[in-house]
Design an enzyme around this catalytic site. Structure first.
Site, short mmCIF file in Angstrom:
data_model
loop_
_atom_site.label_atom_id
_atom_site.label_comp_id
_atom_site.label_asym_id
_atom_site.label_seq_id
_atom_site.Cartn_x
_atom_site.Cartn_y
_atom_site.Cartn_z
N ASP A 41 -2.49 7.41 -19.33
CA ASP A 41 -1.22 7.18 -18.64
C ASP A 41 -1.29 7.51 -17.15
O ASP A 41 -0.28 7.44 -16.44
CB ASP A 41 -0.08 7.97 -19.29
CG ASP A 41 -0.29 9.47 -19.22
OD1 ASP A 41 -1.38 9.89 -18.77
OD2 ASP A 41 0.61 10.22 -19.60
N GLU A 43 -2.34 10.51 -15.81
CA GLU A 43 -2.34 11.95 -15.50
C GLU A 43 -3.75 12.40 -15.11
O GLU A 43 -4.73 12.02 -15.73
CB GLU A 43 -1.86 12.76 -16.71
CG GLU A 43 -0.39 12.64 -17.00
CD GLU A 43 0.04 13.54 -18.15
OE1 GLU A 43 -0.81 14.32 -18.65
OE2 GLU A 43 1.22 13.46 -18.54
N LYS A 202 7.31 1.86 24.26
CA LYS A 202 7.70 0.92 23.22
C LYS A 202 8.94 1.43 22.51
O LYS A 202 9.34 2.59 22.63
CB LYS A 202 6.57 0.74 22.21
CG LYS A 202 6.38 1.98 21.32
CD LYS A 202 5.26 1.82 20.32
CE LYS A 202 5.20 3.05 19.41
NZ LYS A 202 4.04 3.10 18.56
N ALA A 234 -1.86 -0.81 12.12
CA ALA A 234 -2.45 -1.26 13.40
C ALA A 234 -1.49 -2.09 14.24
O ALA A 234 -1.91 -2.65 15.26
CB ALA A 234 -3.75 -2.03 13.16
N GLY A 235 -0.22 -2.15 13.87
CA GLY A 235 0.75 -2.90 14.66
C GLY A 235 0.94 -2.29 16.04
O GLY A 235 0.89 -3.00 17.06
#
Length: 321
Positions: A41, A43, A202, A234-235
């Site tokens: 599951d 874990e 910016k 990376a914008g």
């Protein structure tokens, strides 16, 4: 002060196995025998296959993508060592995830980096070793010692060799901070490489989206080195590089950042950007399918190995800076 003598053990999680192997090679120590696996599951299961009783234990794991899985691995490894009566447990976290959530930017925001600090302490960590936290004041979120390594000495060495002052006029180079928040680290780096400083102003309308406004400083016909602590999508970095060329008139743009998170469209953006080369540290492993030829990794595992040696020997790590 407790003397651990030669009783030192190093274990690693799945995120930093190659990094930890280099650390062990530098220290001429074997890797601790342990198994990190997962149940059906999801874990996390941790089994230590050698004694750590009374030992000075160092657990290496970056909390990079998948962040929550790697964080839980680290917490469970810490708990396993604490319950096995380890003498001291140091969480070695080359990249500390959740560090960008260090304050309440708006109403009802969590301060997740403080929560992670509390979790590490509650699990049983006695100290933390990391590099270039997104905000240096996160050290104060811990009630245990934090050794905060800096990545800029490695970049200084790299660029002083790439652009030696005997061959290049450093008046024609500019270190650029991609935003106002990174000015402090960019200024420190610029001072060490004897270059000027500029800032890209910016605004960010929403998460992972930024709009560049203008360039503060003279970058016209100069070689720019964008300097930041991490690159995610990376914008910001690519928009800053574009602004330096199109608005500032820069001759060429290089970039460096300590942590290459590199999520989503990061590789495509970097490849299509004006950036000639992006230098990052190996605090986060590059994916095997990375085909971006502009990215270069520098190995900081030897620096962590020296820091571990100093911590184990109870000596100052100041020489690492």
């Amino acid at each position: 002060m407790i003397a651990y003598e030669d009783n030192i053990k190093i274990f690693c999680g799945t995120a930093s196995r190659s990094f930890a192997e280099t650390v062990c090679k530098e220290l001429q120590l074997p890797m601790g025998e342990g198994v990190v696996s997962a149940f059906a599951d999801g874990e996390v299961s941790v089994t230590l296959e050698e004694t750590v009783r009374g030992a000075d234990v160092f657990l290496i794991n970056s909390t990079c993508k998948p962040v929550n899985d790697n964080l839980m691995e680290l917490l469970i490894m810490i708990d396993a060592c604490r319950r096995a009566s380890a003498g001291r447990i140091t969480a070695v976290i080359p990249y500390f995830g959740y560090a960008r959530q260090d304050r309440k930017a708006k109403s009802r925001d969590p301060i997740s980096s403080k929560l992670v600090a509390n979790m590490l302490t509650a699990a049983g960590a006695n100290r933390v070793l990391t590099m270039d936290l997104h905000a240096a004041q996160i050290q104060g979120f811990f009630d245990i010692p934090v050794d905060h390594l800096l990545g800029n000495p490695t970049f200084v060495h790299y660029y002083m060799n790439k652009f030696p002052e005997e061959k290049y006029n450093h008046d024609e180079f500019v270190v650029v901070s991609p935003d106002v928040g990174s000015v402090g680290r960019a200024r420190a780096f610029a001072g060490k490489v004897h270059m000027g400083l500029a800032i890209v102003d910016k605004r960010r309308p929403k998460a992972n989206v930024c709009e560049v406004m203008n360039v503060i400083g003279d970058v016209r016909d100069k070689t720019c080195i964008l300097y930041d602590d991490l690159v995610d999508t990376a914008g910001s970095l690519c928009n800053a590089a574009k602004a330096l060329v199109e608005i500032g008139g820069a001759k060429e743009v290089y970039a460096c950042a300590t942590h290459g998170v590199l999520s989503g469209p990061a590789f495509e953006r970097i490849e299509n950007s004006p950036i000639k080369e992006l230098v990052i540290h190996n605090t986060i492993p590059l994916p095997e399918n990375c085909t971006c030829k502009k990215i270069k990794q520098l190995d900081v595992a030897p620096i962590f190995a020296r820091a571990i040696s100093h911590i184990h020997g109870a000596t100052s790590i100041a020489d690492l800076f």
